[in-house]
Structures are given as C-alpha cells and as structure tokens.
Write a protein that holds these residues in place. Structure first.
Motif, PDB file in Angstrom:
ATOM      1  N   LYS A   1      50.071  29.748 -64.586  1.00 41.86           N
ATOM      2  CA  LYS A   1      48.815  30.662 -65.354  1.00 41.86           C
ATOM      3  C   LYS A   1      49.429  31.509 -66.561  1.00 41.86           C
ATOM      4  O   LYS A   1      50.570  32.240 -65.891  1.00 41.86           O
ATOM      5  CB  LYS A   1      47.990  31.305 -65.144  1.00 41.86           C
ATOM      6  CG  LYS A   1      47.044  31.808 -65.660  1.00 41.86           C
ATOM      7  CD  LYS A   1      45.628  32.544 -64.907  1.00 41.86           C
ATOM      8  CE  LYS A   1      46.863  34.344 -64.190  1.00 41.86           C
ATOM      9  NZ  LYS A   1      45.290  34.728 -63.850  1.00 41.86           N
ATOM     10  N   MET A   2      49.284  31.754 -67.736  1.00 37.14           N
ATOM     11  CA  MET A   2      50.323  32.669 -68.540  1.00 37.14           C
ATOM     12  C   MET A   2      49.182  33.200 -69.896  1.00 37.14           C
ATOM     13  O   MET A   2      48.333  31.982 -70.544  1.00 37.14           O
ATOM     14  CB  MET A   2      51.542  31.691 -69.782  1.00 37.14           C
ATOM     15  CG  MET A   2      52.100  32.373 -70.085  1.00 37.14           C
ATOM     16  SD  MET A   2      53.402  31.565 -71.313  1.00 37.14           S
ATOM     17  CE  MET A   2      54.507  31.284 -69.786  1.00 37.14           C
ATOM     18  N   VAL A   3      49.382  34.104 -69.673  1.00 33.29           N
ATOM     19  CA  VAL A   3      48.294  35.102 -70.946  1.00 33.29           C
ATOM     20  C   VAL A   3      49.241  34.824 -71.886  1.00 33.29           C
ATOM     21  O   VAL A   3      50.295  35.290 -71.819  1.00 33.29           O
ATOM     22  CB  VAL A   3      48.082  36.487 -70.438  1.00 33.29           C
ATOM     23  CG1 VAL A   3      46.889  36.846 -71.677  1.00 33.29           C
ATOM     24  CG2 VAL A   3      47.463  36.418 -68.917  1.00 33.29           C
ATOM     25  N   VAL A   4      49.101  34.375 -72.777  1.00 33.33           N
ATOM     26  CA  VAL A   4      49.360  34.557 -74.643  1.00 33.33           C
ATOM     27  C   VAL A   4      48.192  34.971 -75.506  1.00 33.33           C
ATOM     28  O   VAL A   4      47.227  35.304 -75.011  1.00 33.33           O
ATOM     29  CB  VAL A   4      50.161  33.257 -74.871  1.00 33.33           C
ATOM     30  CG1 VAL A   4      50.542  32.490 -74.056  1.00 33.33           C
ATOM     31  CG2 VAL A   4      48.411  31.913 -74.684  1.00 33.33           C
ATOM     32  N   PRO A   5      48.168  35.033 -76.657  1.00 27.93           N
ATOM     33  CA  PRO A   5      47.956  35.294 -77.681  1.00 27.93           C
ATOM     34  C   PRO A   5      46.441  34.558 -78.269  1.00 27.93           C
ATOM     35  O   PRO A   5      47.112  33.563 -78.046  1.00 27.93           O
ATOM     36  CB  PRO A   5      48.983  36.104 -78.563  1.00 27.93           C
ATOM     37  CG  PRO A   5      49.861  36.151 -77.811  1.00 27.93           C
ATOM     38  CD  PRO A   5      50.302  35.409 -77.188  1.00 27.93           C
ATOM     39  N   GLY A   6      45.314  35.000 -78.233  1.00 28.79           N
ATOM     40  CA  GLY A   6      44.728  34.346 -77.962  1.00 28.79           C
ATOM     41  C   GLY A   6      43.197  33.504 -77.084  1.00 28.79           C
ATOM     42  O   GLY A   6      43.073  32.805 -76.417  1.00 28.79           O
ATOM     43  N   GLY A   7      44.486  33.480 -75.574  1.00 29.61           N
ATOM     44  CA  GLY A   7      43.852  32.805 -74.146  1.00 29.61           C
ATOM     45  C   GLY A   7      44.516  32.510 -73.571  1.00 29.61           C
ATOM     46  O   GLY A   7      45.655  33.730 -73.145  1.00 29.61           O
ATOM     47  N   THR A   8      44.377  32.489 -72.280  1.00 25.87           N
ATOM     48  CA  THR A   8      45.292  32.048 -71.434  1.00 25.87           C
ATOM     49  C   THR A   8      45.467  30.389 -71.037  1.00 25.87           C
ATOM     50  O   THR A   8      44.526  29.707 -71.344  1.00 25.87           O
ATOM     51  CB  THR A   8      44.784  32.155 -69.475  1.00 25.87           C
ATOM     52  OG1 THR A   8      43.908  33.611 -69.928  1.00 25.87           O
ATOM     53  CG2 THR A   8      45.640  32.570 -69.084  1.00 25.87           C
ATOM     54  N   PHE A   9      46.647  29.888 -70.368  1.00 27.22           N
ATOM     55  CA  PHE A   9      46.857  28.434 -70.275  1.00 27.22           C
ATOM     56  C   PHE A   9      47.898  28.056 -69.297  1.00 27.22           C
ATOM     57  O   PHE A   9      47.963  29.150 -68.379  1.00 27.22           O
ATOM     58  CB  PHE A   9      47.887  27.569 -71.535  1.00 27.22           C
ATOM     59  CG  PHE A   9      48.762  28.477 -71.779  1.00 27.22           C
ATOM     60  CD1 PHE A   9      50.016  26.796 -71.395  1.00 27.22           C
ATOM     61  CD2 PHE A   9      49.647  29.258 -72.080  1.00 27.22           C
ATOM     62  CE1 PHE A   9      51.097  27.032 -71.228  1.00 27.22           C
ATOM     63  CE2 PHE A   9      50.685  29.587 -72.213  1.00 27.22           C
ATOM     64  CZ  PHE A   9      51.648  28.409 -72.272  1.00 27.22           C
ATOM     65  N   ALA A  10      47.913  26.465 -68.847  1.00 30.29           N
ATOM     66  CA  ALA A  10      48.455  26.080 -67.483  1.00 30.29           C
ATOM     67  C   ALA A  10      48.759  24.657 -67.670  1.00 30.29           C
ATOM     68  O   ALA A  10      47.996  24.393 -68.673  1.00 30.29           O
ATOM     69  CB  ALA A  10      48.193  26.420 -66.448  1.00 30.29           C
ATOM     70  N   ILE A  11      49.931  24.685 -67.844  1.00 29.96           N
ATOM     71  CA  ILE A  11      50.208  22.351 -67.490  1.00 29.96           C
ATOM     72  C   ILE A  11      49.833  22.216 -66.433  1.00 29.96           C
ATOM     73  O   ILE A  11      50.784  22.813 -65.083  1.00 29.96           O
ATOM     74  CB  ILE A  11      52.091  22.351 -68.409  1.00 29.96           C
ATOM     75  CG1 ILE A  11      51.447  23.356 -70.319  1.00 29.96           C
ATOM     76  CG2 ILE A  11      51.782  21.260 -68.681  1.00 29.96           C
ATOM     77  CD1 ILE A  11      50.335  22.542 -70.515  1.00 29.96           C
ATOM     78  N   LEU A  12      49.653  21.178 -66.674  1.00 31.85           N
ATOM     79  CA  LEU A  12      49.267  20.289 -64.585  1.00 31.85           C
ATOM     80  C   LEU A  12      49.712  19.295 -64.742  1.00 31.85           C
ATOM     81  O   LEU A  12      49.992  18.157 -66.395  1.00 31.85           O
ATOM     82  CB  LEU A  12      47.620  20.832 -64.138  1.00 31.85           C
ATOM     83  CG  LEU A  12      47.364  21.892 -64.129  1.00 31.85           C
ATOM     84  CD1 LEU A  12      47.051  22.220 -65.407  1.00 31.85           C
ATOM     85  CD2 LEU A  12      46.561  22.181 -62.828  1.00 31.85           C
ATOM     86  N   VAL A  13      50.259  18.217 -63.828  1.00 33.22           N
ATOM     87  CA  VAL A  13      50.637  16.843 -64.014  1.00 33.22           C
ATOM     88  C   VAL A  13      49.575  16.535 -62.953  1.00 33.22           C
ATOM     89  O   VAL A  13      49.198  16.728 -61.509  1.00 33.22           O
ATOM     90  CB  VAL A  13      51.807  16.525 -63.522  1.00 33.22           C
ATOM     91  CG1 VAL A  13      51.603  14.901 -62.902  1.00 33.22           C
ATOM     92  CG2 VAL A  13      52.635  16.750 -64.797  1.00 33.22           C
ATOM     93  N   ASP A  14      48.424  15.707 -62.909  1.00 27.85           N
ATOM     94  CA  ASP A  14      48.012  14.982 -61.937  1.00 27.85           C
ATOM     95  C   ASP A  14      48.385  14.314 -61.056  1.00 27.85           C
ATOM     96  O   ASP A  14      49.420  13.903 -60.996  1.00 27.85           O
ATOM     97  CB  ASP A  14      46.971  14.262 -62.649  1.00 27.85           C
ATOM     98  CG  ASP A  14      46.410  12.918 -63.506  1.00 27.85           C
ATOM     99  OD1 ASP A  14      47.990  12.430 -63.097  1.00 27.85           O
ATOM    100  OD2 ASP A  14      45.837  12.628 -63.952  1.00 27.85           O
ATOM    101  N   PRO A  15      47.353  14.103 -59.510  1.00 23.12           N
ATOM    102  CA  PRO A  15      48.294  12.679 -59.082  1.00 23.12           C
ATOM    103  C   PRO A  15      48.491  11.085 -58.829  1.00 23.12           C
ATOM    104  O   PRO A  15      50.274  10.987 -58.993  1.00 23.12           O
ATOM    105  CB  PRO A  15      46.961  12.571 -57.612  1.00 23.12           C
ATOM    106  CG  PRO A  15      46.307  13.373 -58.172  1.00 23.12           C
ATOM    107  CD  PRO A  15      46.202  14.165 -59.492  1.00 23.12           C
ATOM    108  N   THR A  16      48.555  11.200 -60.692  1.00 25.04           N
ATOM    109  CA  THR A  16      48.931   9.830 -61.028  1.00 25.04           C
ATOM    110  C   THR A  16      50.312   9.852 -61.878  1.00 25.04           C
ATOM    111  O   THR A  16      50.942   8.818 -62.462  1.00 25.04           O
ATOM    112  CB  THR A  16      47.540   8.676 -61.818  1.00 25.04           C
ATOM    113  OG1 THR A  16      47.742   9.902 -63.052  1.00 25.04           O
ATOM    114  CG2 THR A  16      46.675   8.760 -60.599  1.00 25.04           C
ATOM    115  N   GLY A  17      50.175  10.969 -62.407  1.00 22.07           N
ATOM    116  CA  GLY A  17      51.660  12.326 -63.092  1.00 22.07           C
ATOM    117  C   GLY A  17      51.272  11.412 -64.426  1.00 22.07           C
ATOM    118  O   GLY A  17      52.397  12.309 -65.063  1.00 22.07           O
ATOM    119  N   ALA A  18      49.715  11.853 -65.146  1.00 17.97           N
ATOM    120  CA  ALA A  18      49.523  12.454 -66.543  1.00 17.97           C
ATOM    121  C   ALA A  18      49.638  13.839 -66.355  1.00 17.97           C
ATOM    122  O   ALA A  18      48.448  14.497 -65.888  1.00 17.97           O
ATOM    123  CB  ALA A  18      47.742  11.581 -66.265  1.00 17.97           C
TER     124      ALA A  18
END
Length: 66
Positions: free
Chosen positions: A39-56
């Motif tokens: 989780k990272m707070v940036v101007p305009g909101g909060t985001f995160a990057i994930l990879v699901d169990p299938t690799g997507a």
C-alpha cells in the motif's frame, strides 16, 4: 515483497477501484496473492500492486476522499 524492478511486465498493469486498499490487500494475501508493491499513498489516493496465484498482475486503487 517482490521487487517490481525484477518484473518488467508490471510496468503496465490494469487496476481495479476498491473501497479499502488495506482490507483488499489483506484478503488477497489470505487467498494466495503476492503483494508486489505494498500500500502506497500518492496524490489522489492509495494503491498497491498484486499478483494472483495464477501469476496475473493487477493494481488496486482507492480514490482519496475529498
């Protein structure tokens, strides 16, 4: 945490809007997802990057409330 620098395919991923990034990350982790960018707070909101169990890879985005 995985390094996004070692995964060039993460330089451009689709994102989903969520109500709560922190809760979504917690649930995704419980279901087997790997968190690439915590989780990272940036101007305009909060985001995160994930990879699901299938690799997507995908991002989640929470808009900052006014």
């Amino acid at each position: 945490m995985l390094s996004w620098l070692a995964m060039p395919e993460l330089m451009h991923v689709g994102s989903l809007m969520v109500d709560d990034v922190e809760a979504t990350v917690r649930t995704a982790r419980e279901l087997g997802a790997k968190i690439v960018i915590e989780k990272m707070v940036v101007p305009g909101g909060t985001f995160a990057i994930l990879v699901d169990p299938t690799g997507a890879a995908f991002g989640i985005w929470q808009v900052q409330k006014a």
